[in-house]
Write a protein that holds these residues in place. Structure first.
Motif, mmCIF file in Angstrom:
data_model
loop_
_atom_site.group_PDB
_atom_site.id
_atom_site.type_symbol
_atom_site.label_atom_id
_atom_site.label_comp_id
_atom_site.label_asym_id
_atom_site.label_seq_id
_atom_site.Cartn_x
_atom_site.Cartn_y
_atom_site.Cartn_z
ATOM 1 N N ASP A 1 0.804 -1.217 0.000
ATOM 2 C CA ASP A 1 0.000 0.000 0.000
ATOM 3 C C ASP A 1 0.842 1.273 0.000
ATOM 4 O O ASP A 1 0.297 2.358 0.193
ATOM 5 N N GLU A 2 2.158 1.139 -0.209
ATOM 6 C CA GLU A 2 3.030 2.307 -0.162
ATOM 7 C C GLU A 2 3.665 2.502 -1.540
ATOM 8 O O GLU A 2 4.595 1.786 -1.907
ATOM 9 N N PRO A 3 3.152 3.448 -2.333
ATOM 10 C CA PRO A 3 3.626 3.592 -3.717
ATOM 11 C C PRO A 3 5.127 3.768 -3.857
ATOM 12 O O PRO A 3 5.725 3.204 -4.786
ATOM 13 N N THR A 4 5.761 4.540 -2.981
ATOM 14 C CA THR A 4 7.208 4.743 -3.106
ATOM 15 C C THR A 4 7.953 3.428 -2.937
ATOM 16 O O THR A 4 8.825 3.080 -3.736
ATOM 17 N N ALA A 5 7.591 2.669 -1.892
ATOM 18 C CA ALA A 5 8.233 1.376 -1.655
ATOM 19 C C ALA A 5 7.921 0.403 -2.785
ATOM 20 O O ALA A 5 8.785 -0.381 -3.199
ATOM 21 N N ASP A 6 6.696 0.451 -3.312
ATOM 22 C CA ASP A 6 6.320 -0.448 -4.400
ATOM 23 C C ASP A 6 7.121 -0.147 -5.663
ATOM 24 O O ASP A 6 7.570 -1.066 -6.357
ATOM 25 N N GLU B 1 7.934 5.631 -18.654
ATOM 26 C CA GLU B 1 8.864 5.435 -19.775
ATOM 27 C C GLU B 1 10.289 5.807 -19.382
ATOM 28 O O GLU B 1 11.254 5.156 -19.807
ATOM 29 N N HIS B 2 10.436 6.853 -18.580
ATOM 30 C CA HIS B 2 11.768 7.265 -18.127
ATOM 31 C C HIS B 2 12.402 6.180 -17.261
ATOM 32 O O HIS B 2 13.567 5.804 -17.466
ATOM 33 N N VAL B 3 11.643 5.675 -16.309
ATOM 34 C CA VAL B 3 12.164 4.639 -15.410
ATOM 35 C C VAL B 3 12.522 3.385 -16.204
ATOM 36 O O VAL B 3 13.609 2.816 -16.027
ATOM 37 N N LEU B 4 11.626 2.952 -17.092
ATOM 38 C CA LEU B 4 11.870 1.726 -17.841
ATOM 39 C C LEU B 4 13.068 1.873 -18.774
ATOM 40 O O LEU B 4 13.910 0.972 -18.859
ATOM 41 N N ALA B 5 13.174 3.010 -19.460
ATOM 42 C CA ALA B 5 14.313 3.222 -20.361
ATOM 43 C C ALA B 5 15.629 3.243 -19.590
ATOM 44 O O ALA B 5 16.643 2.696 -20.046
ATOM 45 N N THR B 6 15.614 3.859 -18.407
ATOM 46 C CA THR B 6 16.827 3.925 -17.588
ATOM 47 C C THR B 6 17.231 2.539 -17.107
ATOM 48 O O THR B 6 18.412 2.156 -17.168
ATOM 49 N N VAL B 7 16.261 1.767 -16.647
ATOM 50 C CA VAL B 7 16.532 0.401 -16.184
ATOM 51 C C VAL B 7 17.050 -0.465 -17.335
ATOM 52 O O VAL B 7 18.024 -1.209 -17.178
ATOM 53 N N LEU C 1 18.138 6.913 -10.029
ATOM 54 C CA LEU C 1 16.701 6.681 -10.033
ATOM 55 C C LEU C 1 16.075 7.023 -8.682
ATOM 56 O O LEU C 1 14.978 7.592 -8.613
ATOM 57 N N ALA C 2 16.771 6.696 -7.596
ATOM 58 C CA ALA C 2 16.268 7.031 -6.261
ATOM 59 C C ALA C 2 16.168 8.548 -6.103
ATOM 60 O O ALA C 2 15.189 9.063 -5.535
ATOM 61 N N SER C 3 17.160 9.267 -6.620
ATOM 62 C CA SER C 3 17.137 10.723 -6.561
ATOM 63 C C SER C 3 16.000 11.278 -7.412
ATOM 64 O O SER C 3 15.314 12.233 -7.020
ATOM 65 N N TYR C 4 15.781 10.659 -8.571
ATOM 66 C CA TYR C 4 14.700 11.080 -9.466
ATOM 67 C C TYR C 4 13.346 10.905 -8.784
ATOM 68 O O TYR C 4 12.490 11.802 -8.827
ATOM 69 N N ILE C 5 13.138 9.759 -8.159
ATOM 70 C CA ILE C 5 11.874 9.490 -7.476
ATOM 71 C C ILE C 5 11.655 10.496 -6.356
ATOM 72 O O ILE C 5 10.558 11.025 -6.162
ATOM 73 N N ASP C 6 12.742 10.783 -5.613
ATOM 74 C CA ASP C 6 12.619 11.710 -4.480
ATOM 75 C C ASP C 6 12.340 13.140 -4.947
ATOM 76 O O ASP C 6 11.484 13.844 -4.382
ATOM 77 N N SER C 7 13.017 13.577 -5.998
ATOM 78 C CA SER C 7 12.890 14.971 -6.413
ATOM 79 C C SER C 7 11.709 15.218 -7.355
ATOM 80 O O SER C 7 11.062 16.264 -7.290
ATOM 81 N N GLU C 8 11.411 14.252 -8.220
ATOM 82 C CA GLU C 8 10.366 14.449 -9.221
ATOM 83 C C GLU C 8 9.007 13.930 -8.786
ATOM 84 O O GLU C 8 7.976 14.447 -9.233
ATOM 85 N N LEU C 9 8.995 12.908 -7.963
ATOM 86 C CA LEU C 9 7.714 12.271 -7.632
ATOM 87 C C LEU C 9 7.213 12.574 -6.229
ATOM 88 O O LEU C 9 6.044 12.953 -6.059
ATOM 89 N N ARG C 10 8.073 12.361 -5.245
ATOM 90 C CA ARG C 10 7.592 12.435 -3.862
ATOM 91 C C ARG C 10 7.139 13.834 -3.492
ATOM 92 O O ARG C 10 7.795 14.824 -3.816
ATOM 93 N N ARG C 11 6.040 13.870 -2.814
ATOM 94 C CA ARG C 11 5.507 15.136 -2.329
ATOM 95 C C ARG C 11 6.082 15.382 -0.933
ATOM 96 O O ARG C 11 5.831 14.613 0.000
ATOM 97 N N HIS C 12 6.886 16.444 -0.799
ATOM 98 C CA HIS C 12 7.544 16.730 0.474
ATOM 99 C C HIS C 12 6.747 17.772 1.248
ATOM 100 O O HIS C 12 6.148 18.685 0.648
ATOM 101 N N PRO C 13 6.772 17.700 2.595
ATOM 102 C CA PRO C 13 6.053 18.711 3.392
ATOM 103 C C PRO C 13 6.624 20.100 3.202
ATOM 104 O O PRO C 13 7.795 20.264 2.973
#
Length: 202
Positions: free
Chosen positions: A81-86, A161-167, A190-202
């Motif tokens: 149930d945790e999208p980031t971990a998934d 597409e970005h994640v899949l192409a990078t992998v 990729l971890a940096s990309y997820i943190d900066s582009e995806l995760r919503r920070h307080p």
């Protein structure tokens, strides 16, 4: 390679042939693969394979479908149930940070098979379907993260597409070069990309 396939209802005989194909591929690679060697892994005659498949390439195209079915089934049972971990889990499945020998062999085999898609239309169609399904799996996680407020309001298809192409790029580098640090650097990126582009920070 276990778990029930979510897309196709594989018969016991088909599954046994696919598992034998997997073992033969790991041992011999695409170039050394033959129906005889698959039959030897299966412990049956070549006729038992030819009853289901007319040629090696048809069998291998079916094997690719089998493999992605198993991958999707595994991801479905191991994500929660945790999208980031998934999302991180899917990336780890596709590009293990510290792959064991079997994972390395499997990635090498997949790269070898994908290279055939340059001139083999059957393989090209199958790898297109595989990438479409993998991108959809990643996109679904991103969409869920957006809906739950975990991720920013990004374009899920672009991210997938970005994640899949990078992998995929890192997988090819790992299978075809000795640049051992490249895959690890890609995972950090990729971890940096997820943190900066995806995760919503307080």
């Amino acid at each position: 390679m276990a778990a029930d396939a979510p897309e196709r209802d594989w018969s016991a005989a088909e599954a046994e042939i696919m598992e034998a194909t997997y073992r033969a591929l790991l041992e011999h690679g695409y170039a050394g693969l033959s129906i005889s060697r698959i039959a030897a892994e299966l412990g049956k005659s070549k006729a038992a394979i030819y009853y289901h498949y007319d040629a090696k390439d048809e069998l291998l195209a079916t094997f690719l479908e089998f493999a992605v079915d198993r991958f999707e089934a595994t991801v479905a049972t191991e994500t929660g149930d945790e999208p980031t971990a998934d999302l991180e889990h899917v990336i780890e499945k596709l590009l293990p940070l510290q792959p064991d020998e079997e994972q390395r062999q499997l990635q090498a085999v997949l790269v070898e098979l994908r290279s055939q898609a340059v001139t083999n239309e059957v393989f090209r169609e199958q790898f297109t379907r595989i990438d479409d399904r993998l991108a959809a799996a990643i996109r679904d996680i991103v969409e869920r993260g957006i809906d739950e407020g975990t991720f920013r309001d990004v374009d899920p298809s672009r991210v997938a597409e970005h994640v899949l192409a990078t992998v995929n790029g890192a997988m090819y580098a790992r299978a075809t070069t000795d640049r051992e640090s490249a895959a690890a650097a890609t995972r950090v990126s990729l971890a940096s990309y997820i943190d900066s582009e995806l995760r919503r920070h307080p």
